[in-house]
Design a protein around this motif. Structure first.
Motif, PDB file in Angstrom:
ATOM      1  N   LYS A 150      47.338  89.077 177.660  1.00  0.00           N
ATOM      2  CA  LYS A 150      46.376  89.763 176.789  1.00  0.00           C
ATOM      3  C   LYS A 150      46.268  89.051 175.448  1.00  0.00           C
ATOM      4  O   LYS A 150      47.285  88.658 174.863  1.00  0.00           O
ATOM      5  N   PHE A 152      43.941  89.163 171.552  1.00  0.00           N
ATOM      6  CA  PHE A 152      43.251  90.098 170.664  1.00  0.00           C
ATOM      7  C   PHE A 152      42.243  89.368 169.783  1.00  0.00           C
ATOM      8  O   PHE A 152      42.596  88.406 169.104  1.00  0.00           O
ATOM      9  N   HIS A 183      41.263  92.191 174.221  1.00  0.00           N
ATOM     10  CA  HIS A 183      40.887  93.279 173.312  1.00  0.00           C
ATOM     11  C   HIS A 183      39.707  92.748 172.513  1.00  0.00           C
ATOM     12  O   HIS A 183      39.875  91.943 171.597  1.00  0.00           O
ATOM     13  N   VAL A 238      39.723  94.740 178.357  1.00  0.00           N
ATOM     14  CA  VAL A 238      40.509  95.987 178.363  1.00  0.00           C
ATOM     15  C   VAL A 238      39.779  97.075 177.577  1.00  0.00           C
ATOM     16  O   VAL A 238      38.917  96.795 176.750  1.00  0.00           O
ATOM     17  N   HIS A 239      40.142  98.283 177.847  1.00  0.00           N
ATOM     18  CA  HIS A 239      39.654  99.499 177.170  1.00  0.00           C
ATOM     19  C   HIS A 239      38.227  99.395 176.635  1.00  0.00           C
ATOM     20  O   HIS A 239      37.961  99.611 175.461  1.00  0.00           O
ATOM     21  N   SER A 287      42.066 102.274 169.169  1.00  0.00           N
ATOM     22  CA  SER A 287      41.092 101.189 169.043  1.00  0.00           C
ATOM     23  C   SER A 287      40.884 100.506 170.383  1.00  0.00           C
ATOM     24  O   SER A 287      41.877 100.168 171.035  1.00  0.00           O
TER      25      SER A 287
HETATM   26 ZN    ZN Z   1      43.901  96.648 172.871  1.00  0.00          ZN
END
Ligand code: ZN
Ligand code: DUC
Ligand code: ZN
Length: 469
Positions: A150, A152, A183, A238-239, A287
């Motif tokens: 992951k 960001f 992210h 993600v999300h 977030s």
């Molecule tokens: Zn995240």
């Protein structure tokens, strides 16, 4: 030990059928027509109930250090809560700290989880320091079963990576087959908006939702897709919370790119209004933020799940207590007077399978097979666990949930098992509910009783993404 689950309706991503399920040891050893006369140690009658693969939550943060505190669920409490809600596998995020090696992060998180988990678990790695050494270590991580990393575009100064760093990691992933998880929020622009809001005296939690603009999620998602396209790596957003971001993912998938995305129950059920009501809104700070319902994000996400423009529902479980906690100290209240200091994250690992079922059937948004697919099968495929996990088939791990469509219950902090003092869904009445849960053949939840113990869960060495076009 052998168990027969008889008379249930077995639901997998591929279809639903009346069948008896034979479990021997840790595995499903046979599926037979109803009325099979296998002799077993235990017999469970699932008449009127669904027999579904255990949920797989590919996005949790047990014990995550964040904003001067730690996510309040440990691997012990968080995985037990997951089990209560029908999740039998989590993939959590080990963190590479800046200045440390990638594998140091993995070893540290392996240590935190070892002997603690109620259910099986794997890790992604948060790649926060891109350099020659950590790029090389991606190969070692893959050998240890960590096939996803992951990065960001948000949180400058903490987890943030520049476009150049992201692109280098994607080039490496194109070579070694890893999936880059992103992210996707433009954290640089968001930080400008945060500073301007605070200067104007806008300090309440609602401003967290106002400054983290959906257009900046769309922009970052677009940028991540273009960088991955150029590098040739698989990308998993993600999300995903915003319709602008969903449009980018939809376009990329229409072009045949290996771009995937998850959303989370909070983006489907909750909205910007939950961030209001003074500091109470801190309970809902995560977030990306909860979005304005009038703008149509929630509806778009449900449609995206139905049309496979979104492939997965995970939770981003990252709980913090609202009131001061005797051991954990101040958590959400760290942000009183400054919304940017509220630790980001919500409790959710316990309720994903039930909430998505509830949304699927009460509003007729998804079929039962699609419910299973987004909560279990596709997560298993994308993160290298299929067909051991994610389905009910001969030879698969006997991670099985008996789900009672007639059970009705109310979500509440008073009855949930997550280690937080509030629920984002307080008072919500849910259609259907988990009846029993098997983890690798062991009955760990039976009605209102927990029969598991810490350390039952095993580390999962994952394969590469099995869902590429
Ligand atoms: Zn995240
Ligand atoms: N978002 C959250 O809400 N919490 C943890 C990290 C993240 O990206
Ligand atoms: Zn997260």
């Amino acid at each position: 030990m052998s168990t027969l689950i008889k008379n249930g309706l077995v639901i997998t991503h591929a279809g639903s059928f009346e069948a008896d399920v034979l479990i021997e040891g840790e595995k499903v050893s046979a599926l037979g027509a109803r009325g099979s006369n296998w002799v077993t140690d235990e017999v469970i009658d699932a008449i009127g109930k669904y027999v579904v693969p255990g949920g797989i939550d590919v996005h949790t943060h047990m014990e995550l250090p964040f904003g001067g505190t730690f996510a309040s669920d440990s691997f012990e409490t968080g995985t037990r809560a997951a089990a209560w809600g029908g999740t039998t596998t989590i993939i959590d995020f080990a963190v590479q700290s800046k200045g440390s090696g990638l594998m140091e992060g993995w070893e540290a998180w392996m240590g935190k989880a070892e002997g603690k988990c109620a259910i099986d678990y794997g890790f992604h790695l948060i790649l926060s320091d891109v350099n020659d050494q950590s790029l090389k270590e991606m190969d070692i991580a893959i050998g240890e079963g960590v096939s996803s990393f992951k990065m960001f575009m948000a949180y400058p100064g903490v987890f943030y990576s520049t476009d150049g760093e992201i692109f280098r990691a994607m080039q490496k992933a194109a070579e070694n087959g890893a999936t880059v998880m992103m992210h996707a929020e433009n954290g640089i622009a968001i930080d400008v908006l945060i500073a301007q809001a605070l200067e104007r005296g806008e300090t309440d939690p609602i401003y967290h939702g106002i400054v983290r603009k959906s257009i900046l999620e769309g922009e970052a998602t677009h940028r991540a897709i273009k960088l991955a396209e150029l590098a040739g790596s698989p990308l998993y957003i993600v999300h995903l919370s915003a319709l602008e971001a969903l449009a980018e993912v939809t376009n990329a998938r229409d072009e045949g790119l290996n771009v995937f995305a998850e959303t989370c129950p909070q983006y489907l059920f909750l909205d910007l209004d939950d961030l209001g009501n003074g500091f109470e809104g801190a309970k809902f700070v995560c977030s990306p933020p909860l979005r304005d319902r009038a703008e149509g994000h929630q509806e778009a996400l449900w449609s995206g799940l139905a049309t496979n423009d979104l492939q997965v529902v995970s939770t981003d479980h990252c709980p913090f207590c609202f009131e001061d906690h005797p051991e954990l100290g101040r958590q959400k209240r760290l942000g009183e007077g400054d919304f940017s200091k509220i630790p980001n994250g919500l409790p959710g690992v316990e309720h994903r399978v039930e909430l998505i079922y509830h949304g699927a059937v009460t509003e007729e948004r998804l079929s039962l097979e699609r419910w299973v697919e987004v909560c279990s099968t596709t997560p298993a495929r994308l993160f290298g666990l299929f067909p051991r996990k994610g389905t009910i088939a001969v030879g698969a791990d006997a991670d099985i949930v008996i789900f009672d469509p007639k059970r009705k219950h109310v979500l509440s902090a008073a009855t949930h098992h997550m280690r937080t003092d509030y629920s984002c869904y307080e008072g919500m009445q849910i259609a259907g509910g988990v009846d029993s849960v098997f983890s690798r053949g062991r009955l760990i939840i039976a009605g209102d009783e927990y029969h598991g113990s810490k350390g039952d869960g095993k580390y999962l060495k994952r394969e590469l993404n099995q869902h590429l076009v």
